[in-house]
Design a protein around this motif. Structure first.
Motif, PDB file in Angstrom:
ATOM      1  N   SER A  93       7.715   8.344  -2.911  1.00 17.31           N
ATOM      2  CA  SER A  93       7.063   8.543  -1.611  1.00 17.31           C
ATOM      3  C   SER A  93       7.610   7.618  -0.526  1.00 17.31           C
ATOM      4  O   SER A  93       7.419   7.867   0.659  1.00 17.31           O
ATOM      5  N   GLY A  94       8.271   6.533  -0.932  1.00 20.09           N
ATOM      6  CA  GLY A  94       8.797   5.568   0.030  1.00 20.09           C
ATOM      7  C   GLY A  94       7.849   4.431   0.327  1.00 20.09           C
ATOM      8  O   GLY A  94       8.222   3.476   1.030  1.00 20.09           O
ATOM      9  N   GLU A  95       6.621   4.471  -0.198  1.00 21.47           N
ATOM     10  CA  GLU A  95       5.649   3.398   0.051  1.00 21.47           C
ATOM     11  C   GLU A  95       6.138   2.091  -0.559  1.00 21.47           C
ATOM     12  O   GLU A  95       6.552   2.044  -1.717  1.00 21.47           O
ATOM     13  N   ASP A 113       2.547   5.369  -6.957  1.00 21.58           N
ATOM     14  CA  ASP A 113       1.814   6.560  -6.517  1.00 21.58           C
ATOM     15  C   ASP A 113       0.997   7.180  -7.643  1.00 21.58           C
ATOM     16  O   ASP A 113      -0.018   7.840  -7.393  1.00 21.58           O
ATOM     17  N   LEU A 114       1.408   6.945  -8.888  1.00 17.74           N
ATOM     18  CA  LEU A 114       0.680   7.498 -10.029  1.00 17.74           C
ATOM     19  C   LEU A 114      -0.576   6.696 -10.348  1.00 17.74           C
ATOM     20  O   LEU A 114      -1.400   7.125 -11.163  1.00 17.74           O
ATOM     21  N   LEU A 115      -0.706   5.528  -9.714  1.00 15.97           N
ATOM     22  CA  LEU A 115      -1.868   4.666  -9.965  1.00 15.97           C
ATOM     23  C   LEU A 115      -2.770   4.559  -8.747  1.00 15.97           C
ATOM     24  O   LEU A 115      -3.672   3.728  -8.717  1.00 15.97           O
ATOM     25  N   GLY A 116      -2.507   5.371  -7.728  1.00 15.07           N
ATOM     26  CA  GLY A 116      -3.342   5.334  -6.540  1.00 15.07           C
ATOM     27  C   GLY A 116      -2.728   4.620  -5.364  1.00 15.07           C
ATOM     28  O   GLY A 116      -3.406   4.353  -4.368  1.00 15.07           O
ATOM     29  N   GLY A 117      -1.443   4.260  -5.464  1.00 17.39           N
ATOM     30  CA  GLY A 117      -0.759   3.629  -4.340  1.00 17.39           C
ATOM     31  C   GLY A 117      -0.476   2.159  -4.571  1.00 17.39           C
ATOM     32  O   GLY A 117      -0.950   1.542  -5.535  1.00 17.39           O
TER      33      GLY A 117
END
Length: 436
Positions: free
Chosen positions: A361-363, A337-341
């Motif tokens: 985030s759970g992604e 998430d810190l790199l755009g997903g």
């Protein structure tokens, strides 16, 4: 921890990194990154406030005080200006160097080993964790008997590196330390035997074991909580988890597995603590799948990976881990998430199998669960067994411990084709005398 740190006004601390350019074993890690890590370790101790930090280049290590005379005086001026009470030297100091620096600077000095031991002393919660850390501390203290070790009667965690009543009688300490270490070793062996019985019980169940490993603060506990629904302590702090924690999870195939969270690795981990956390390493050695959780957004992610792999390689040399551990290992690239997903991460992978996720985030967690299932399935063997139609218990055992691929009901027997872990197949054949 000592009273001057755990209560009252905050202790004003300085972090000094002696940096040997030519002697740096890991050129992937910069001095600035190493200093930042040392500051993170120091800041993780309650009651400390960092008021000064510095990188001191070294041409060579001076036996008397590590630093050159001019550097000692320069640091002294900075410490006086910032009213520093405690100095953390991010390196290993000899007892002589430590005493000489304390005398020159007029404040308490601890080295990297003492700092990490103090953190571990505060946070170990299980019986074995506490025993192992205390044993490691006493091993460290034997060469530093000018320090008090009154922590043996402590009410709080920590080992008094950050404050103590002063000198002790060296010979009396030696005898007391030897007696205490012998007692600790006996208690640790008893705890290990108990844990060994628990591990054997898990094998008899048996569920596959999935171990989380990784550099400290890579997000292992956050991932553990996300996969299990547990509430293991997880925060942006180095060494937030010190004791092995286990929970059962359900995989997409429907089969349960045991997920084990472990203490984080770190560069230059004190040798006393490599042995002290054998409990965590044993769980890794017994794991069917090893998830190497990495902070893919960290600028030193490659160096951190090298540190973790270095510890595992050392375990192989010591006979504590099978050499085939890479085959059981899956890289988990956390903090996507810190790199755009997740979609932005694959290009950063240095080859090999890896699953990008964000535990926060759970992604990507569904892909990770599927990858774990696939890795377990790849280790399984396919075998066929003829079971008497009247032997419902044996049939039920195979359905519980394997994946039934085919069933052929014959007149007096049922032929099952089952995919199962090698350990399950060996146990079944030993239990029943059955053959494929």
């Amino acid at each position: 921890m000592s009273d001057n740190v755990s209560g009252g006004a905050p202790t004003r601390a300085a972090v000094i990194l002696p940096w040997e350019r030519e002697a740096v074993s890991d050129s992937r890690r910069s001095a600035e990154a190493r200093l930042a890590e040392a500051m993170g370790l120091t800041a993780s101790i309650g009651g400390l406030v960092i008021v000064h930090s510095a990188i001191m280049p070294l041409r060579h290590r001076r036996p008397s005080a590590l630093l050159g005379e001019g550097q000692v005086e320069m640091v002294h001026a900075d410490l006086k200006a910032h009213e520093v009470d405690l100095v953390v030297m991010d390196t290993a100091l000899t007892p002589v160097q430590q005493r000489n620096l304390e005398k020159a600077w007029g404040c308490k000095v601890i080295d990297r080993t003492g700092l990490i031991l103090d953190i571990f002393g505060e946070r170990a919660r299980t019986k074995e964790g506490a025993l192992q850390v205390e044993l490691a501390h006493l091993d460290y203290q034997r060469s530093r008997l000018v320090r008090s070790w009154t922590h043996l009667e402590r009410q709080r965690g920590g080992f008094g590196f950050l404050g103590g009543p002063g000198e002790t009688q060296i010979e009396a300490d030696r005898r007391m330390i030897a007696v205490r270490m012998a007692k600790l070793k006996r208690e640790i062996e008893e705890v290990r035997r108990t844990r060994g019985l628990h591990r054997e019980a898990r094998r008899r169940t048996p569920y596959p074991i999935i171990a989380l490993i990784g550099y400290t603060n890579a997000g292992k506990s956050t991932l553990f909580n996300a996969l299990t629904g547990a509430t293991v302590h997880a925060q942006d702090q180095l060494f937030a988890t010190l004791d092995p924690t286990m929970r059962t999870i359900a995989l997409p195939s429907g089969r349960p597995a045991i997920l084990s969270d472990t203490v984080g690795f770190i560069s230059d981990l004190p040798t006393e603590l490599v042995a002290a956390f054998r409990a965590t390493l044993e769980e890794v050695a017994a794991a069917d799948v090893i998830l190497h959780v990495r902070d893919i957004a960290h600028p030193d992610t490659a160096a951190q990976k090298a540190d973790v792999l270095g510890v595992l390689d050392a375990m192989v040399r010591d006979g504590a881990l099978d050499a085939d551990w890479p085959r059981r290992t899956l890289d988990v690239l956390n903090k996507a998430d810190l790199l755009g997903g997740v979609s932005a991460v694959p290009g950063l992978v240095e080859g090999g199998a890896a699953v990008p996720i964000s535990a926060l985030s759970g992604e990507g967690l569904d892909l990770l669960r599927a990858a774990i299932d696939e890795r377990l399935a790849s280790a399984k063997e396919v075998a066929s067994f003829d079971i008497p139609s009247s032997d419902g218990a044996t049939l039920a055992w195979l359905y519980r411990h394997g994946e039934v691929l085919a069933r052929e009901d014959q007149e007096e027997a049922i032929r099952l084709t089952v995919r199962m872990l090698p350990a399950d197949r060996a146990r079944f054949e030993a239990m029943t005398g059955a053959g494929a």
